[in-house]
Design a protein around this motif. Structure first.
Motif, short mmCIF file in Angstrom:
data_model
loop_
_atom_site.label_atom_id
_atom_site.label_comp_id
_atom_site.label_asym_id
_atom_site.label_seq_id
_atom_site.Cartn_x
_atom_site.Cartn_y
_atom_site.Cartn_z
N LEU A 154 36.64 -26.26 -29.63
CA LEU A 154 37.04 -27.50 -28.94
C LEU A 154 37.14 -28.66 -29.92
N GLY A 155 36.10 -28.84 -30.75
CA GLY A 155 36.08 -29.95 -31.71
C GLY A 155 37.24 -29.87 -32.69
N CYS A 156 37.47 -28.67 -33.26
CA CYS A 156 38.56 -28.50 -34.23
C CYS A 156 39.92 -28.76 -33.56
N ALA A 157 40.09 -28.24 -32.34
CA ALA A 157 41.37 -28.41 -31.64
C ALA A 157 41.64 -29.90 -31.39
N ILE A 158 40.60 -30.63 -30.96
CA ILE A 158 40.78 -32.06 -30.68
C ILE A 158 41.11 -32.81 -31.97
N HIS A 159 40.47 -32.40 -33.07
CA HIS A 159 40.75 -33.04 -34.37
C HIS A 159 42.23 -32.90 -34.73
N ILE A 160 42.74 -31.67 -34.54
CA ILE A 160 44.12 -31.39 -34.92
C ILE A 160 45.10 -32.14 -34.02
N LEU A 165 48.83 -36.99 -33.84
CA LEU A 165 49.30 -38.28 -33.31
C LEU A 165 49.72 -39.19 -34.46
N THR A 166 49.39 -38.76 -35.70
CA THR A 166 49.67 -39.62 -36.86
C THR A 166 50.98 -39.23 -37.54
N LEU A 184 53.60 -37.20 -30.88
CA LEU A 184 54.30 -38.41 -30.45
C LEU A 184 55.67 -38.53 -31.12
N PRO A 185 56.62 -39.24 -30.45
CA PRO A 185 57.88 -39.55 -31.14
C PRO A 185 57.60 -40.48 -32.34
N THR A 191 48.72 -44.68 -37.64
CA THR A 191 48.13 -44.46 -38.95
C THR A 191 46.62 -44.57 -38.75
N THR A 192 45.85 -43.62 -39.31
CA THR A 192 44.40 -43.67 -39.06
C THR A 192 43.79 -44.90 -39.72
N GLY A 193 42.76 -45.44 -39.06
CA GLY A 193 42.03 -46.59 -39.60
C GLY A 193 42.77 -47.90 -39.44
#
Ligand SMILES: [Zn+2]
Length: 221
Positions: A154-160, A165-166, A184-185, A191-193
């Motif tokens: 679950l954790g790995c899948a959510i991370h990916i 989204l980036t 996402l389009p 962008t993270t952060g």
């Protein structure tokens, strides 16, 4: 999934740790920094054998390997002598699961910026409690999947999904294909952060968590 009490706490901490696990392929990640030299060199090794940052560990095969590792550690723990809190005996059967859970807890705390190296000590203590109570091995679904395996997947899948989204996306089919998948389009990718993460993603996650707690404590949504 009808997980309550201490098991719920263990599940949340394990999932949070697994949520940063794929970034073990980056030497600056929470996980690589958790146990200094040890985790840092391990992360360097992973980066070099997995094809570089955001490659194998961010693909379906990588998540499968992480989950298989977690399940194998749990199975090995289960086949050992039954060590419990009333019978605190050392057994090699506890070592793989203990190390893995320590790493997950330490990374979760570090990702949340809790405790620094004191957080690592807390993680070791937490891992000891988890393996000696067997909380990581309880079955959480009707398919009889142990908590540790489910939380890892679950954790790995959510991370990916998060990384997808980036702008960079993730090569889900690596090493078969290097094609980067996006959720996402292009124009609305984040962008993270940056601002979107702090002011859009974080509030949504906080709201989601509040709703989940509200619902799990018996209130109607
Ligand atoms: Zn990542």
């Amino acid at each position: 999934m009808h997980v309550t009490g201490g098991y719920l706490a263990a599940g949340v901490a394990l999932s949070a740790g697994a949520g940063v696990l794929p970034d073990i392929d980056h030497p600056d990640s929470s996980m690589a920094l958790s146990f200094g030299f040890l985790t840092n060199s391990f992360s360097w090794l992973v980066e070099h054998v997995s094809g570089g940052h955001r490659h194998l560990t961010h693909a379906i095969l990588g998540v499968t390997l992480f989950t298989a590792g977690a399940l194998a550690a749990g199975r090995y723990q289960l086949t050992g002598p039954h060590a419990t809190f009333s019978h605190l005996a050392f057994s090699w059967h506890l070592v793989p699961a203990g190390l893995f859970i320590t790493l997950l807890y330490a990374s979760a705390l570090r990702a949340l910026k809790i405790g620094g190296h004191h957080g690592d000590l807390l993680a070791m203590a937490g891992a000891a409690v988890t393996i000696y109570t067997g909380a990581d091995l309880i079955y959480v679904t009707q398919w009889h999947i142990p908590l540790l395996g489910l939380c890892t997947a679950l954790g790995c899948a959510i991370h990916i999904i998060g990384d997808e989204l980036t702008h960079a996306g993730c090569p889900l089919l690596y090493p078969v294909s290097e094609h980067e998948f996006h959720v996402l389009p292009r124009p609305v990718e984040i962008t993270t952060g940056k601002i979107a993460e702090t002011y859009v993603i974080f509030p949504f996650l906080a709201l989601g968590l509040a709703a989940a707690v509200w619902h799990a404590t018996g209130h109607r949504l």
